[in-house]
Design an enzyme around this catalytic site. Structure first.
Site, PDB file in Angstrom:
ATOM      1  N   LYS A 116      -5.591  -9.241  -7.917  1.00 43.53           N
ATOM      2  CA  LYS A 116      -6.639 -10.057  -8.539  1.00 43.53           C
ATOM      3  C   LYS A 116      -7.114  -9.397  -9.827  1.00 43.53           C
ATOM      4  CE  LYS A 116      -7.029 -13.162  -5.389  1.00 43.53           C
ATOM      5  NZ  LYS A 116      -6.891 -14.597  -5.640  1.00 43.53           N
ATOM      6  N   ILE A 130      -9.679  -7.896 -12.334  1.00 45.33           N
ATOM      7  CA  ILE A 130     -10.941  -7.187 -12.126  1.00 45.33           C
ATOM      8  C   ILE A 130     -11.993  -7.831 -13.018  1.00 45.33           C
ATOM      9  CG2 ILE A 130     -12.084  -4.941 -12.367  1.00 45.33           C
ATOM     10  CD1 ILE A 130      -9.938  -5.089 -10.174  1.00 45.33           C
ATOM     11  N   GLY A 141       0.780  -1.237   0.000  1.00 50.46           N
ATOM     12  CA  GLY A 141       0.000   0.000   0.000  1.00 50.46           C
ATOM     13  C   GLY A 141       0.807   1.280   0.000  1.00 50.46           C
ATOM     14  N   SER A 142       2.044   1.241  -0.506  1.00 51.70           N
ATOM     15  CA  SER A 142       2.831   2.484  -0.495  1.00 51.70           C
ATOM     16  C   SER A 142       2.264   3.499  -1.495  1.00 51.70           C
ATOM     17  CB  SER A 142       4.311   2.210  -0.768  1.00 51.70           C
ATOM     18  OG  SER A 142       4.521   1.789  -2.093  1.00 51.70           O
ATOM     19  N   ASN A 143       1.699   3.040  -2.597  1.00 52.35           N
ATOM     20  CA  ASN A 143       1.081   3.983  -3.537  1.00 52.35           C
ATOM     21  C   ASN A 143      -0.187   4.603  -2.946  1.00 52.35           C
ATOM     22  OD1 ASN A 143       2.391   4.295  -6.294  1.00 52.35           O
ATOM     23  ND2 ASN A 143       2.567   2.090  -5.951  1.00 52.35           N
ATOM     24  N   ASN A 183      -5.245   2.042 -12.668  1.00 49.76           N
ATOM     25  CA  ASN A 183      -4.178   1.202 -12.110  1.00 49.76           C
ATOM     26  C   ASN A 183      -2.839   1.876 -12.391  1.00 49.76           C
ATOM     27  OD1 ASN A 183      -2.936  -1.186 -11.001  1.00 49.76           O
ATOM     28  ND2 ASN A 183      -2.445  -1.821 -13.090  1.00 49.76           N
ATOM     29  N   GLU A 225       6.612   6.161  -9.049  1.00 46.92           N
ATOM     30  CA  GLU A 225       5.170   5.897  -8.900  1.00 46.92           C
ATOM     31  C   GLU A 225       4.555   6.784  -7.831  1.00 46.92           C
ATOM     32  OE1 GLU A 225       3.975   1.770  -8.468  1.00 46.92           O
ATOM     33  OE2 GLU A 225       5.786   1.131  -9.486  1.00 46.92           O
ATOM     34  N   ASP A 235      -3.544  -4.722 -18.387  1.00 46.82           N
ATOM     35  CA  ASP A 235      -2.636  -3.611 -18.746  1.00 46.82           C
ATOM     36  C   ASP A 235      -2.882  -3.017 -20.132  1.00 46.82           C
ATOM     37  OD1 ASP A 235      -1.312  -4.099 -16.322  1.00 46.82           O
ATOM     38  OD2 ASP A 235      -0.030  -5.604 -17.253  1.00 46.82           O
ATOM     39  N   HIS A 243       1.108   0.721 -13.286  1.00 47.21           N
ATOM     40  CA  HIS A 243       1.915  -0.431 -13.700  1.00 47.21           C
ATOM     41  C   HIS A 243       3.381   0.007 -13.687  1.00 47.21           C
ATOM     42  CE1 HIS A 243       2.717  -4.201 -15.776  1.00 47.21           C
ATOM     43  NE2 HIS A 243       3.586  -3.536 -16.513  1.00 47.21           N
TER      44      HIS A 243
HETATM   45  C1  GRF Z   1       3.550  -1.164  -7.535  1.00 53.66           C
HETATM   46  O1  GRF Z   1       4.835  -1.443  -8.038  1.00 53.66           O
HETATM   47  C2  GRF Z   1       2.591  -1.013  -8.677  1.00 53.66           C
HETATM   48  O2  GRF Z   1       3.192  -0.584  -9.855  1.00 53.66           O
HETATM   49  C3  GRF Z   1       2.042  -2.384  -8.874  1.00 53.66           C
HETATM   50  O3  GRF Z   1       2.022  -2.962  -7.601  1.00 53.66           O
HETATM   51  C4  GRF Z   1       2.980  -2.331  -6.760  1.00 53.66           C
HETATM   52  C5  GRF Z   1       2.238  -1.901  -5.541  1.00 53.66           C
HETATM   53  O4  GRF Z   1       3.081  -1.452  -4.523  1.00 53.66           O
HETATM   54  N1  GRF Z   1       0.769  -2.343  -9.516  1.00 53.66           N
HETATM   55  P1  GRF Z   1       2.407  -0.811  -3.235  1.00 53.66           P
HETATM   56  O5  GRF Z   1       1.475  -1.841  -2.631  1.00 53.66           O
HETATM   57  O6  GRF Z   1       1.692   0.424  -3.653  1.00 53.66           O
HETATM   58  O7  GRF Z   1       3.548  -0.518  -2.292  1.00 53.66           O
END
Ligand code: GRF
Length: 201
Positions: A94, A96, A16-18, A110, A182, A153, A112
């Site tokens: 998963k 979608i 969940g860092s994003n 999303n 990201e 994708d 990627h």
């Molecule tokens: C990221 O590298 C993103 O590109 C991919 O999954 C990873 C998720 O990382 N879809 P996080 O859970 O957001 O840390």
């Protein structure tokens, strides 16, 4: 005048860092959105604690609890029930399903960890992507925010950020560099969507 904030919900499976980067952007005023919900298929995922800390409602939806065929509708019911306007995939592992896509057409995004359309498709996730990039000898990689449709994708590309691949970069080093990119790209893109500067239709 009060700004109408875009109501967003997350789907995530792991770290969940994003999601955290987007939540931080909301907290510091650089992302004009309101985060309301996180749904995870993994009841042990660290993303759940991050969401709770930020005051989001959290839900666990997986095939342990629901038949596979009902998962998409269950997710859509929760998102609709919380007036979510945009679903953000944040490391959701998963596929979608068609029910969810039909009920949130062009309203699921999303990120990627490569420059699509290169290095995408089934099996291209996590370190597989970075290994393939390093092995290919590409000098530039990066991250892509895209719409989610029924194929892996392949939805409309909304934004990209480039990262240099240096000759000495291992896939682990590249993964770390792309993840930093990201964390900048995803919040910026969500803010542009919220302001109507990026069209989803
Ligand atoms: C990221 O590298 C993103 O590109 C991919 O999954 C990873 C998720 O990382 N879809 P996080 O859970 O957001 O840390």
């Amino acid at each position: 005048m009060a700004i109408n904030k875009l109501k967003i919900g997350f789907l995530g499976s792991h770290n969940g860092s994003n999601m955290q980067a987007i939540l931080d952007g909301i907290a510091n005023g650089s992302v004009q959105a309101e985060a309301k919900v996180l749904i995870s298929n993994n009841s042990q995922a660290p993303i759940i604690d991050k969401a709770k800390t930020a005051g989001l409602k959290t839900f666990h939806i997986s095939t342990k609890l629901f038949p596979e065929s009902e998962i998409g509708n269950e997710i859509a019911n929760i998102m609709k029930g919380n007036e979510i306007e945009l679903i953000i995939l944040a490391g959701y592992m998963k596929k979608i399903d068609d029910n969810l896509i039909a009920r949130f057409r062009n309203r699921i995004v999303n990120i990627h960890p490569a420059l699509l359309p290169k290095f995408g498709g089934e099996g291209m996730f996590g370190m597989n992507v970075h290994k393939a990039v390093v092995e290919s000898g590409e000098k530039i990689s990066g991250a892509t925010v895209h719409l989610v449709n029924g194929e892996y994708d392949s939805g409309k590309i909304l934004a990209q950020a480039e990262v240099q691949v240096l000759p000495q970069d291992t896939s682990e080093i590249l993964a770390a560099k792309v993840l930093i990119a990201e964390h900048k790209l995803y919040p910026e893109t969500i803010d542009k969507i919220a302001k109507g500067e990026i069209s989803l239709d």
